[in-house]
Structure formats: C-alpha cells, structure tokens
Design an enzyme around this catalytic site. Structure first.
Site, short mmCIF file in Angstrom:
data_model
loop_
_atom_site.label_atom_id
_atom_site.label_comp_id
_atom_site.label_asym_id
_atom_site.label_seq_id
_atom_site.Cartn_x
_atom_site.Cartn_y
_atom_site.Cartn_z
N LYS A 1 0.85 -1.21 0.00
CA LYS A 1 0.00 0.00 0.00
C LYS A 1 0.87 1.25 0.00
CE LYS A 1 -3.90 -2.22 2.22
NZ LYS A 1 -4.43 -2.76 3.49
N GLN B 1 -5.08 -1.41 9.54
CA GLN B 1 -5.02 -2.76 8.96
C GLN B 1 -5.68 -3.77 9.91
OE1 GLN B 1 -3.79 -3.42 5.89
NE2 GLN B 1 -4.17 -5.60 6.05
N ASP C 1 -11.60 2.89 3.77
CA ASP C 1 -11.99 1.47 3.74
C ASP C 1 -13.50 1.31 3.62
OD1 ASP C 1 -10.01 -0.53 3.83
OD2 ASP C 1 -9.61 -0.18 5.95
#
Ligand code: GUN
Length: 298
Positions: free
Chosen positions: A55, A99, A122
C-alpha cells in the site's frame, strides 16, 4: 462451449492507478499539497506487513503521501484510539486505514468507529455503511467496488441482470449486494446455510464468490455465458511436495469451460483492492479540500 474470456484485473488496476496518478498530480497543483493516506499496522502479522508495504509503495508511486504507523502488538487500545484521533485532526491526512485483523485485546468496531467517516477510505465505518445502504455519497469498501468496476468494464450496464453473491461478510458480501442493487441487478445473497446452492448459482448472470472456500464453485453450477468474479484468495498445497499455491473460491478449470468471462486467481480481483484504496484516498482528498472531482472519471 468455448473458453471464457479472462477478466484481467491486474491490467485494469494498472490503468486505474494511472488515472489516480494523473488526478493526484492535478490535485497537488490545485491544493498546494499532496493527497495523503495514513496506514496503521498493529503487530507483526506477516501477511499484513506485506499488504501495508505494498500500500505504501503504490501510494507514493501514484504521487500521494504515505504515512505509515507501526505499533507493537502489545500496544494498548487507548494508545491506538489516540493515534486515530491525531490522524483525524491532521489536515495532511485524507484517508486513514487501520489494517485488520487487530490483536485480540482490541475492539475492532470501537477502533473503526473512532475514524472520521470522511477519512474512512476502507468504507467500514457504520456511517459509510449507512450511506451506501441509502444511496448517499460516502466511501465503499475497496474490494466490492473493484468487482463492480470490473463487471461494468466487461458488461456495460448491469441493469436487470440476475446476480448471486456467495458470502455475507461486512467487507465483501454485504456491500457487494448493495452495489449490485444500486446497479439495478436482481440480487440474491447466498451463504453457508443456503439450500441447494448449485441451483441458486445456476440462475445467475453474474456470480460473485466470496466465501473463502477453495474451489467450491464448480463449472456445472454456472449458467452458460455467465460472468464470474472470484474474490477468494486461498493458499492450498500444490502438486509439488512442500509447495503451496493460491486458488480462488471458484474451480477455475471447470468454470472457465462454461462461463462467458471469469477472473483468474491470482491476477483478477486481488490487484483491484489497493488500486481502489488509492482511488478512494484521492476522492477523500478532493472532498476534504473542497475541490470538485468527476468521481466517475477515475
Ligand atoms: N485486511 C485485509 N484486507 C483489508 C482491507 O481491505 N482493509 C483493512 N483495513 N484491513 C484489511
């Protein structure tokens, strides 16, 4: 029946990242700063470390700032919440990704609820889940949004098509069903308790498999010509002793004899997730800075 066309998610993701890079450079010129994504990793899970590294690399390659925060596995929940609050208040940070999974002493829902919904790239915050359910602009989870992009690229309009989503997770199955409903599909959400799953899948023009069971969906479950999107990433023993390989939730060999088009594993849905994350971050940057962006153009 001829072999299915392969839906090349790797190539599509490359194109998407190219468009993100173009718009990121225009954003920098207009806003006087780069768009920024903060990624928080707690602990040393090897798979999560690989994701976070990728990422970060891809964020920088697209001309955006990457802020990585690595916390020890025994970090207290209060310290993580304090970091999230700090990132919420930081004008250089447009998107925040914590995460998952988090260590078991932390409450994931509480952590997600602390992220400012307008930085929740997200799309996991209940405010964004509600926005998706009611058709308001917000952020949509990256993997299902990537699946819809691949479907529209392949099929054009999805209106009136029968879609079966196998799996009802918050991250893929549920938002996938919402997105397909918004595209005017007739959507069935199937799962481990569904009666006669092969028969249900056989009705579908679009099959999205997101159950996490290696090669569960067989070719004789697929309606001839259907479009098959395989979200599964399962590591299984390979033919060669001691080696492993990645397979999807769909039995590719048999399904590709029947489907009209199908995503491979790897190289299908997988590469889309980070590309869509970068797209969501760029969208967040424009919204946060009050700069208009044609969100359908990227
Ligand atoms: N872990 C695996 N996939 C994801 C994802 O898309 N977002 C977050 N936050 N964690 C993940």
């Amino acid at each position: 029946m001829s072999e299915a066309a392969i839906i090349d998610g790797k190539a599509f993701a490359e194109g998407l990242r190219g468009r993100v890079a173009e718009f990121a450079s225009q954003f920098e010129a207009r806003a006087g700063r780069k768009a920024g994504l903060a990624v928080v990793l707690v602990g040393e899970d090897p798979a999560s470390q690989v994701y976070v590294r990728n990422k970060g690399k891809q964020t920088v390659a697209c001309g955006m700032n990457s802020f990585e925060h690595k916390l020890a596995a025994d970090t207290g929940e209060a310290d993580l919440l304090a970091l999230v609050e700090k990132l919420n208040a930081d004008p250089a940070v447009d998107g925040i990704l914590v995460q998952l999974p988090l260590p078991s002493h932390m409450n994931e829902q509480k952590v997600i609820a602390t992220i400012n919904p307008d930085k929740d790239v997200d799309g996991f915050h209940v405010v964004n889940v509600g926005r998706l359910a009611t058709g308001l602009p917000g952020f949509v989870p990256c993997t299902p949004l990537g699946c819809v992009m691949l479907l529209k690229d392949r099929l054009g309009s999805l209106s009136g098509l029968d879609a079966v989503v196998i799996g009802r997770s918050n991250i893929v199955g549920k938002p996938m069903a919402q997105l397909l409903t918004a595209e005017s599909c007739t959507v069935t959400v199937a799962h481990s308790r569904t009666k006669d799953l092969p028969e249900v899948v056989r009705r579908a023009d679009i099959v999205v498999a997101a159950v996490g069971r290696p090669e569960m969906v067989k070719g004789d479950w697929i309606k001839p010509g259907a479009t098959v999107i395989d979200v599964g990433i399962n590591r299984v023993p390979a033919a060669e002793e001691g080696k492993t390989k990645l397979v999807g939730d769909v039995d590719f060999v048999s399904a590709s004899q029947v489907a009209g088009a199908i995503t491979p594993v790897p190289g299908g849905v997988g590469p889309m997730t980070i590309a869509v994350l970068l797209r969501n971050t760029l969208v967040a940057a424009h919204r946060n800075a009050g700069i208009v962006l044609d969100e359908n153009a990227i």
